[in-house]
Every structure is written in C-alpha cells, then in structure tokens.
Design an enzyme around this catalytic site. Structure first.
Site, PDB file in Angstrom:
ATOM      1  CB  CYS A   1      -0.943  -0.003   1.185  1.00 34.62           C
ATOM      2  SG  CYS A   1      -1.856  -1.536   1.316  1.00 34.62           S
TER       3      CYS A   1
ATOM      4  CG  HIS B   1      -3.393   3.076   1.821  1.00 35.44           C
ATOM      5  ND1 HIS B   1      -3.990   2.641   0.658  1.00 35.44           N
ATOM      6  CD2 HIS B   1      -3.420   2.018   2.686  1.00 35.44           C
ATOM      7  CE1 HIS B   1      -4.358   1.368   0.810  1.00 35.44           C
ATOM      8  NE2 HIS B   1      -4.019   0.982   2.028  1.00 35.44           N
TER       9      HIS B   1
ATOM     10  CG  ASN C   1      -6.893  -1.182   1.387  1.00 29.92           C
ATOM     11  OD1 ASN C   1      -6.157  -0.879   0.457  1.00 29.92           O
ATOM     12  ND2 ASN C   1      -6.427  -1.524   2.567  1.00 29.92           N
TER      13      ASN C   1
HETATM   14  O1  UT7 Z   1      -3.993  -1.444   3.381  1.00 27.69           O
HETATM   15  C1  UT7 Z   1      -3.139  -2.154   4.203  1.00 27.69           C
HETATM   16  C2  UT7 Z   1      -3.252  -1.737   5.547  1.00 27.69           C
HETATM   17  N1  UT7 Z   1      -4.433  -2.294   6.162  1.00 27.69           N
HETATM   18  C3  UT7 Z   1      -5.024  -1.610   7.079  1.00 27.69           C
HETATM   19  O2  UT7 Z   1      -4.647  -0.515   7.352  1.00 27.69           O
HETATM   20  C4  UT7 Z   1      -6.142  -2.273   7.864  1.00 27.69           C
HETATM   21  C5  UT7 Z   1      -6.050  -1.811   9.291  1.00 27.69           C
HETATM   22  N2  UT7 Z   1      -7.025  -2.425  10.165  1.00 27.69           N
HETATM   23  C6  UT7 Z   1      -8.344  -2.134  10.135  1.00 27.69           C
HETATM   24  O3  UT7 Z   1      -8.790  -1.370   9.303  1.00 27.69           O
HETATM   25  C7  UT7 Z   1      -9.224  -2.699  11.201  1.00 27.69           C
HETATM   26  O4  UT7 Z   1      -8.423  -3.289  12.206  1.00 27.69           O
HETATM   27  C8  UT7 Z   1     -10.235  -3.776  10.690  1.00 27.69           C
HETATM   28  C9  UT7 Z   1     -11.318  -3.069   9.877  1.00 27.69           C
HETATM   29  C10 UT7 Z   1      -9.531  -4.792   9.828  1.00 27.69           C
HETATM   30  C11 UT7 Z   1     -10.905  -4.469  11.864  1.00 27.69           C
HETATM   31  O5  UT7 Z   1     -11.506  -3.536  12.727  1.00 27.69           O
HETATM   32  P1  UT7 Z   1     -11.271  -3.635  14.312  1.00 27.69           P
HETATM   33  O6  UT7 Z   1     -12.111  -2.608  14.943  1.00 27.69           O
HETATM   34  O7  UT7 Z   1      -9.799  -3.567  14.521  1.00 27.69           O
HETATM   35  O8  UT7 Z   1     -11.875  -5.057  14.630  1.00 27.69           O
HETATM   36  P2  UT7 Z   1     -11.158  -6.323  15.315  1.00 27.69           P
HETATM   37  O9  UT7 Z   1     -10.073  -6.870  14.464  1.00 27.69           O
HETATM   38  O10 UT7 Z   1     -10.822  -5.921  16.701  1.00 27.69           O
HETATM   39  O11 UT7 Z   1     -12.312  -7.390  15.334  1.00 27.69           O
HETATM   40  C12 UT7 Z   1     -13.398  -7.242  16.186  1.00 27.69           C
HETATM   41  C13 UT7 Z   1     -14.399  -8.376  15.957  1.00 27.69           C
HETATM   42  C14 UT7 Z   1     -13.818  -9.776  16.035  1.00 27.69           C
HETATM   43  O12 UT7 Z   1     -14.762 -10.564  16.725  1.00 27.69           O
HETATM   44  P3  UT7 Z   1     -14.479 -11.027  18.243  1.00 27.69           P
HETATM   45  O13 UT7 Z   1     -13.222 -11.819  18.173  1.00 27.69           O
HETATM   46  O14 UT7 Z   1     -14.312  -9.742  19.016  1.00 27.69           O
HETATM   47  O15 UT7 Z   1     -15.690 -11.776  18.583  1.00 27.69           O
HETATM   48  C15 UT7 Z   1     -13.797 -10.224  14.586  1.00 27.69           C
HETATM   49  O16 UT7 Z   1     -13.931 -11.624  14.447  1.00 27.69           O
HETATM   50  O17 UT7 Z   1     -15.014  -8.264  14.676  1.00 27.69           O
HETATM   51  C16 UT7 Z   1     -15.021  -9.544  14.043  1.00 27.69           C
HETATM   52  N3  UT7 Z   1     -14.970  -9.356  12.595  1.00 27.69           N
HETATM   53  C17 UT7 Z   1     -16.079  -9.206  11.837  1.00 27.69           C
HETATM   54  N4  UT7 Z   1     -17.367  -9.194  12.129  1.00 27.69           N
HETATM   55  C18 UT7 Z   1     -18.241  -8.994  11.126  1.00 27.69           C
HETATM   56  C19 UT7 Z   1     -13.865  -9.277  11.803  1.00 27.69           C
HETATM   57  N5  UT7 Z   1     -14.243  -9.075  10.527  1.00 27.69           N
HETATM   58  C20 UT7 Z   1     -15.602  -9.020  10.522  1.00 27.69           C
HETATM   59  C21 UT7 Z   1     -16.557  -8.843   9.520  1.00 27.69           C
HETATM   60  N6  UT7 Z   1     -17.858  -8.828   9.866  1.00 27.69           N
HETATM   61  N7  UT7 Z   1     -16.209  -8.660   8.238  1.00 27.69           N
END
Ligand code: UT7
Length: 331
Positions: A120, A258, A288
C-alpha cells in the site's frame, strides 16, 4: 544514462488518470458470502461498496489509467521515458507490469521500466523513485502507476479481509520542476509479518524436500495490529516530512492518505491537528485498493475540480512490508 546536473529539485504532476471495474460489490452482497453485515463493515471501515474485477485485468486497468494520465498531461506516449508500476498483483513474476504496459502503450524500447513492491506504500515509493531517476538521467517524463487486482488474492471465506479490499488502477505523469517542492520520507518494519500474502510456486524440483508443498496465495492480516502501525507511522512520517519542509500541518491544503479505513484517516487528522475536511476520502465506494488508492484519489480530486495549482499536498501510504512512506509536494 546522461547525468543532468542542473538543480531541478521538485516534481510536478502533469496529468492523472484512473480506471476501476464497472462491477460494484456492496456490503449487502458480501453478507451472502461470509458472516458479516453492512453495519459492521461500514461502521468499522467506512466502506459501503468496492469495485471488483470481472473480466478486467491488472494490465487492462493500468493501460486505461495510463492513457488517461498521458492525455491529461498533453504529451504523447512516445514522450514517456520511465515507467514505474507499483503492484503486488501482477499476472506474471516476470515480465513486470511496467514492461507489459510498455508493450501495450507502444512506448519506446529505450524506456526504463520496472515494478515496485511496497504494497500500500507502493505508489509513494514509486513516485520517489521516479523523482530520483529523473534527477539522475536526461529523461523528462515518467509514468507512475499504482494498480491492483486484490480480489484475486482474497480468501472469500475470511471475513477479516475479504470485505476490505477492492480493485483498480491510478496513474500520473510527472516531470521535474524548479518551482515545485518534493520531499519524501519512508520506513520499513520487515520484522513484522502481520500483513502478508505467500507466493504460490508449484515446483517439481527433484533436488529438495517439500517441493510439492502448496500454500494458498491469500492475503492474511492481523487488522488491529496493522491499524496500530498505521496510525503511529502516519503521524511519525508526516511530522518528520513537514519539519523538513518547514511547513505546519495547518498549511497543507490536501492530505491524500492511503484509503484503508476511514477511522485511520480520522485518527491521523486528530493526531496531526489538521482539519478533517482536508483529508480526501473515497473509501466508501472504492474500498482499499492498496497501491492504487492514492493515484485513484488524485485523479478523482483533479477531475472533480478539488485541486488548484499551487495547493500543498501530503501523500501518505502504509501497509504490507510493513512499510510506510509520505511525500510533500505541490499541485
Ligand atoms: O492497506 C493495508 C493496511 N491495512 C489496514 O490498514 C487495515 C487496518 N485495520 C483495520 O482497518 C481494522 O483493524 C479492521 C477493519 C480490519 C478491523 O476492525 P477492528 O475494529 O480492529 O476489529 P477487530 O479486528 O478488533 O475485530 C473485532 C471483531 C472480532 O470478533 P471477536 O473476536 O471480538 O468476537 C472479529 O472476528 O469483529 C469480528 N470481525 C467481523 N465481524 C463482522 C472481523 N471481521 C468481521 C466482519 N464482519 N467482516
């Protein structure tokens, strides 16, 4: 190569272009594929839909974006002397996307063409490489492209990743300029594999063990780790850049970050103390698109009349590697 010698320090963007697939996949459509919801995706990321290749290839999109950028720059294909594509999803290990583009655009054989893999951050790395190459040679115009078909490395059973990414290409034509600034800053954290995508090589090598071991070539990510890395590195990178430029965050007209997550962009704005209105966002309908996100954003900003000559820009990428990089320049 002929060394130019005269002090052309800045870089000017002469034209931009972009191309995204016609096929828009909404969050509701993803609800039918994985256990997710429109509410989760839009509230955690700002994404409502993304464009997914459906017949388009990395090359066809890169070519369309490049042609538009060359036309907007008011030059001919034969004027291009450097081609740099930032991509992690080229169809070939070799030839590079840049060489394929050289063929498709009918560019001169003397062109310097190679790809850059910084995920990215790829586009800003490529822009800086173009700047260095133009300074060291007698070449005048460089075509810099960011282009990805991320849908082909997505695991559509993994809700942690498949809801985030989209496909598309963006391109710019640049040349050196005496009057424009250009500063670059970057960093790499190769010790951190929280965002990775294994290469798939099917081997029939009889001289080593495990030759038939196949790995799925899907992108894997620990989202919250990458989120933390992103917000820390954006601030560090941009503050270092602005200090060098002797410009304050409030003096920047447009921050083109980005497009990974609207929450990352909002956090960056807060930490930099700059108004959120100056941070362009198209993540809602693009998702993204990795290396393509910044040049697509630049093209959408230009074609919507948002950019005025002389505006101060900060471009900032972060992601796989882990890598980050930022550019300070003017429109
Ligand atoms: O371009 C390259 C660089 N990439 C990035 O910059 C991405 C950076 N990260 C992010 O944008 C965020 O961390 C995410 C959008 C990927 C995730 O958001 P978050 O607020 O950090 O969520 P999390 O990883 O803490 O997950 C929270 C919960 C988990 O469930 P439990 O374990 O708390 O029960 C995940 O399993 O959300 C769950 N989860 C989903 N639920 C519904 C993860 N993906 C999904 C989904 N739909 N698609």
């Amino acid at each position: 190569m002929i060394y130019r010698g005269d002090p052309l320090t800045g870089l000017k963007i002469l034209g931009t272009g972009s191309c995204v697939p016609n096929h828009s996949v909404t969050n509701q459509m993803l609800e039918t594929v994985v256990d997710t919801s429109d509410d989760w995706i839009s509230s955690r990321t700002g994404i409502r839909s993304r464009c997914i290749a459906n017949g388009d290839t990395n090359l066809t999109m890169a070519k369309a974006a490049a042609e538009r950028a060359i036309e907007a720059a008011g030059i001919k294909n034969s004027d291009i002397e450097v081609v740099l594509c930032a991509t992690i999803t080229n169809e070939y290990v070799t030839p590079s996307l840049s060489c394929l583009l050289q063929r498709e655009l009918g560019l001169n054989e003397e062109v310097l063409a190679f790809d850059i893999n910084a995920a990215c951050s790829g586009f800003v790395y490529a822009l800086n490489t173009a700047h260095s190459l133009l300074q060291k040679t007698s070449n005048k115009y460089a075509l810099v492209v960011g282009s990805e078909v991320l849908s082909k490395i997505m695991d559509f059973t993994d809700r942690n990743t498949c809801v985030l990414f989209g496909d598309g290409s963006g391109a710019v034509v640049v040349k050196l300029s005496r009057r424009m600034p250009f500063l670059f800053n970057s960093g790499a954290r190769g010790d951190n594999l929280v965002l990775n995508c294994p290469a798939i090589y099917e081997s029939n090598n009889p001289f080593s063990q495990n030759t038939n071991e196949k790995k799925a070539g899907f992108l894997q990510m620990d989202g919250s780790e990458v989120f933390r890395f992103a917000v820390e590195s954006i601030k560090k990178s941009i503050m270092a850049l602005l200090e060098k430029a002797q410009v304050s965050p409030e003096e920047i007209d447009h921050y083109v970050l980005h497009q990974a997550n609207s929450r990352i962009i909002c956090t960056a704005a807060k930490r930099l103390g700059a108004p959120i209105e100056r941070f362009f966002m198209n993540i809602e309908k693009r998702g993204n698109t990795s290396a393509a996100s910044i040049p697509i954003a630049l093209d959408e900003m230009r074609t919507s009349g948002r950019l005025k000559r002389g505006d101060k820009l900060v471009l900032s990428g972060f992601g796989g590697g882990l890598t980050y990089g930022s550019v300070y320049m003017a429109w």
